[in-house]
Scaffold this motif. Structure first.
Motif, short mmCIF file in Angstrom:
data_model
loop_
_atom_site.label_atom_id
_atom_site.label_comp_id
_atom_site.label_asym_id
_atom_site.label_seq_id
_atom_site.Cartn_x
_atom_site.Cartn_y
_atom_site.Cartn_z
N THR A 276 0.67 -1.41 -0.08
CA THR A 276 -0.23 -0.18 -0.02
C THR A 276 1.25 1.38 -0.21
OG1 THR A 276 -0.08 -0.40 2.54
CG2 THR A 276 -1.96 -1.09 0.74
N THR A 277 1.55 1.31 0.37
CA THR A 277 2.56 2.88 0.88
C THR A 277 3.27 2.81 -0.38
OG1 THR A 277 4.50 1.42 2.15
CG2 THR A 277 2.60 2.19 3.21
N ALA A 278 4.29 3.89 -0.03
CA ALA A 278 4.79 4.36 -1.43
C ALA A 278 6.09 3.80 -1.04
CB ALA A 278 5.27 5.69 -1.50
N MET A 279 6.59 3.17 0.12
CA MET A 279 7.76 3.04 0.11
C MET A 279 7.71 1.26 0.02
SD MET A 279 10.04 2.42 3.39
CE MET A 279 10.65 4.69 2.88
N ALA A 280 6.29 0.32 -0.15
CA ALA A 280 6.37 -0.73 -0.19
C ALA A 280 6.44 -1.16 -1.59
CB ALA A 280 5.62 -0.99 0.40
N ARG A 281 5.62 -0.15 -2.79
CA ARG A 281 6.06 -0.49 -4.37
C ARG A 281 7.13 -0.98 -4.66
NH1 ARG A 281 0.76 2.68 -3.34
NH2 ARG A 281 1.75 4.57 -3.70
N LYS A 282 7.70 -0.09 -4.09
CA LYS A 282 9.41 -0.18 -4.86
C LYS A 282 10.37 -1.07 -3.77
CE LYS A 282 10.87 4.03 -3.18
NZ LYS A 282 12.56 5.35 -3.39
N SER A 283 11.86 -0.90 -4.16
CA SER A 283 12.68 -2.08 -3.20
C SER A 283 13.14 -1.00 -2.46
CB SER A 283 14.02 -2.68 -4.06
OG SER A 283 13.50 -3.35 -5.33
N PRO A 284 12.92 -1.31 -0.95
CA PRO A 284 13.79 0.00 0.19
C PRO A 284 14.68 -0.39 0.46
CG PRO A 284 12.27 -2.42 0.90
CD PRO A 284 12.43 -2.10 -0.53
N TRP A 285 15.70 0.59 -0.52
CA TRP A 285 17.31 0.89 -0.04
C TRP A 285 17.62 1.45 1.86
CZ3 TRP A 285 20.24 2.22 -4.72
CH2 TRP A 285 20.15 1.29 -5.56
N VAL A 286 18.47 0.32 2.10
CA VAL A 286 18.72 1.12 3.38
C VAL A 286 20.30 2.00 3.78
CG1 VAL A 286 19.12 -0.48 5.40
CG2 VAL A 286 17.46 -0.66 4.11
N PHE A 287 20.76 2.55 4.54
CA PHE A 287 21.52 3.01 4.68
C PHE A 287 21.59 3.16 6.93
CE2 PHE A 287 24.93 6.53 6.00
CZ PHE A 287 25.68 5.87 4.95
N HIS A 288 22.84 2.27 6.46
CA HIS A 288 23.26 2.14 8.53
C HIS A 288 24.10 3.30 8.66
CE1 HIS A 288 25.85 -0.30 11.37
NE2 HIS A 288 24.85 0.12 11.74
N VAL A 289 24.08 3.61 9.62
CA VAL A 289 24.93 4.56 10.60
C VAL A 289 25.15 3.64 12.34
CG1 VAL A 289 25.87 7.09 11.09
CG2 VAL A 289 23.69 6.29 9.98
N ASN A 290 26.68 3.50 11.88
CA ASN A 290 26.97 3.31 13.37
C ASN A 290 27.13 4.45 14.62
OD1 ASN A 290 28.52 2.33 15.76
ND2 ASN A 290 29.38 0.36 14.64
N CYS A 291 26.38 5.03 16.03
CA CYS A 291 26.55 5.78 16.25
C CYS A 291 26.42 5.49 17.57
CB CYS A 291 25.47 6.54 16.71
SG CYS A 291 24.66 7.25 15.32
N GLY A 292 27.93 4.49 17.31
CA GLY A 292 29.01 4.85 18.88
C GLY A 292 28.21 2.87 19.14
N SER A 293 27.93 2.35 18.45
CA SER A 293 27.46 0.81 18.80
C SER A 293 29.07 -0.07 19.24
CB SER A 293 26.84 0.95 17.60
OG SER A 293 26.70 -1.48 17.92
N CYS A 294 28.35 -1.01 20.14
CA CYS A 294 29.36 -2.09 20.51
C CYS A 294 30.19 -3.33 19.17
CB CYS A 294 28.89 -3.11 21.97
SG CYS A 294 27.71 -4.35 21.40
N ASN A 295 28.88 -3.14 18.13
CA ASN A 295 29.38 -3.99 17.10
C ASN A 295 28.20 -4.87 16.25
OD1 ASN A 295 31.01 -3.04 15.30
ND2 ASN A 295 33.46 -3.53 15.74
#
Lengths: 375, 137
Positions: free
Chosen positions: B5-24
């Motif tokens: 239904t949503t605009a995002m679901a009609r295409k391939s959703p691409w993902v960007f990941h930011v590590n903001c001080g995570s332990c990995n």
């Protein structure tokens, strides 16, 4: 070209590599100055992932600090908790059951395998060889399956407790671990063949050479030091936990050239040695013994004031904890020296004069772990 | 993925990941999610190298002071419609690092978070479930 237009010649170029960079999953800032394609100077900025763990640990009691210290790093988490627990046990003069020692050692070796697989995978990814990266990650899942079976968790196992381990390894687990380790042993020759492939050789051979003198001068540790010919491994030199019992079952891997190729080869060969250690440990693990009945909180109250430096061989090299217990269930001070913070200094030697296209491979060959480094 | 239904679901959703001080821990589980065992890429989800190509911004870690400005900068570069997904106890409420001197405030006090994925770290299955929820929300 009209006469009044002046031609600008770009001879030097400053390029930021990080802190957020597609090839680095963690925040590390490397700003390189390029003269054409050659790195002329570099500037390192660290501390983006600094969570102030050393300071934060002093505000907690020892059992709470254990949980915090596991989260210094998500890749070598049980090495950190093991090192801290050993420090506290030394201060309190607490005896640790033999079974617990063997389980700790077993976890440490499994962790070493998955950490090295990750590093080799990342190196392949930096070279654009995604298929190999995926293969290394598939193999890595076998280790995570073992962790999940034994401890219930894939990443932060929470296996180490002060005075022992939280869970024991059951006889049923032993067969499963053996099977998975056999599978990994069967795959390792494929990884060695990967290194012998011509294209891979040309990307890694003679790239980022670390001489033995530099290693000694900078005090580098772990596979990085061993790849340059330094025979230094705490598991052999100063056996702790269960390593005394399996001392004869493995050898320290050293290489002589000290380039990115040797560092990766050393890691692949160390996986083989770790498999051998695991087999020897599983032979030594006696039948199921319930973990120590003493409650961790009761053990914690018995820890007096004292200071000890505890060292172990983490996957990336020597890990040291400077533990100051205050005798009131807490810590006065905690110092953590991780192998990654020592090894990142090698960039001084490696980056200047290198080709820019080699920079990601050189950084990956040091196996940087920014969360360990920044703490 | 249910009805698209949503605009995002009609295409391939691409993902960007930011590590903001995570332990990995979360980062490695996120990478494992895209690796063959779980293989999120078969749904068209792709981990991309630039926030300008992304539909979903994934944040891990308790957001250290040093990373906060960088994170806001990256968030500004993600084109609309965009979703923010917080992975792990740290990104949700600073987790075990709560009270540290190097942290400022939790992520959702300065960015609109659409989906929270709990766990320390969450399992890859949980991450997949959370991302599907973000796409359909």
């Amino acid at each position: 070209m009209p006469e009044h237009v002046e031609e600008i010649k770009y001879s030097r170029f400053v390029l930021p590599f990080g802190p957020v960079h597609p090839s680095l999953k963690e925040p590390l800032g490397v700003r390189v100055t390029l003269d054409k394609e050659i790195v002329e100077a570099y500037e390192l900025s660290i501390g983006f992932a600094c969570r102030g763990i050393e300071r934060l640990a002093t505000t907690k009691n020892l059992v709470q600090a254990m949980h915090l210290i596991e989260r210094v790093c998500g890749i070598c988490s049980s090495s950190h908790s093991m090192c801290f627990a050993q420090g506290i046990e030394a201060i309190g003069d607490l005896a640790v059951e033999e079974h617990a020692q063997l389980v700790r050692t077993l976890m440490a070796e499994l962790e070493r395998i998955h950490s090295h697989l990750l590093c080799i995978g990342i190196t392949a990814y930096q070279m654009g060889f995604d298929a190999f990266f995926m293969d290394a990650f598939t193999t890595r899942e076998k280790i995570l399956d073992v962790f999940e079976r034994v401890t219930g968790n894939r990443i932060h196992h929470g296996i180490n407790a002060i005075g022992g381990t939280r869970v024991a390894v059951h006889p049923g687990d032993v067969d499963v671990i053996r099977k998975h380790v056999h599978d990994i042993e069967a795959i390792v020759p494929k990884y060695e063949a990967f290194l012998h492939e011509g294209l891979i050789k040309s990307r890694l051979k003679s790239v980022g050479i670390l001489k033995k003198e530099d290693v000694v001068r900078l005090g580098l540790v772990g596979p990085v030091a061993r790849a340059s010919g330094l025979t230094a491994d705490l598991r052999k030199d100063a056996p702790y936990a269960g390593y005394g019992e399996v001392r004869g079952s493995f050898s320290v891997i050293t290489r002589s050239n000290g380039d990115a190729y040797d560092r990766n080869e050393a890691r692949i060969l160390e996986i083989e040695q770790s498999c051998r250690i695991i087999h020897a440990l599983l032979d030594a693990v006696p039948g199921h013994i319930a973990p120590s009945h003493d409650h961790p909180l009761r053990i914690m109250r018995r820890v007096p004031q004292g200071h000890v430096t505890s060292r172990i061989e983490a996957p990336r090299g020597t890990l040291a904890y400077d533990v100051h217990a205050n005798g009131k269930e807490g810590l006065d001070k905690l110092g953590i020296v991780t192998p990654t913070v020592i090894n990142i200094k090698a960039l001084d030697v490696l980056l200047v004069g290198a080709e820019f296209s080699d920079v990601p491979v050189i950084i990956a060959s040091l196996d940087p772990c920014i969360s360990c480094m920044d703490r | 993925m249910g009805t698209r239904t949503t605009a995002m679901a009609r295409k391939s959703p691409w993902v960007f990941h930011v590590n903001c001080g995570s332990c990995n821990g979360c980062d490695i589980e996120l990478v494992a999610t895209f690796a063959p065992r779980y293989d999120l890429e078969r749904f068209g989800c792709l981990l991309v190298g630039s926030p300008r190509h992304a539909d979903i911004l994934i944040v891990t870690g308790p957001v250290t002071r040093a990373m906060k400005d960088g994170l806001l900068d990256i968030y500004g570069q993600v084109p609309e419609p965009r979703k923010v997904v917080a992975i792990g106890a740290c990104a949700i409420g600073q987790g075990v690092f709560h009270g540290s001197d190097t942290l400022d405030e939790p992520l959702d006090t300065f960015l609109p978070v659409d989906v929270y994925i709990a766990g320390c770290p969450p399992r890859p299955e949980t991450i997949i479930g959370g991302l599907i929820e973000a796409i359909n929300a």
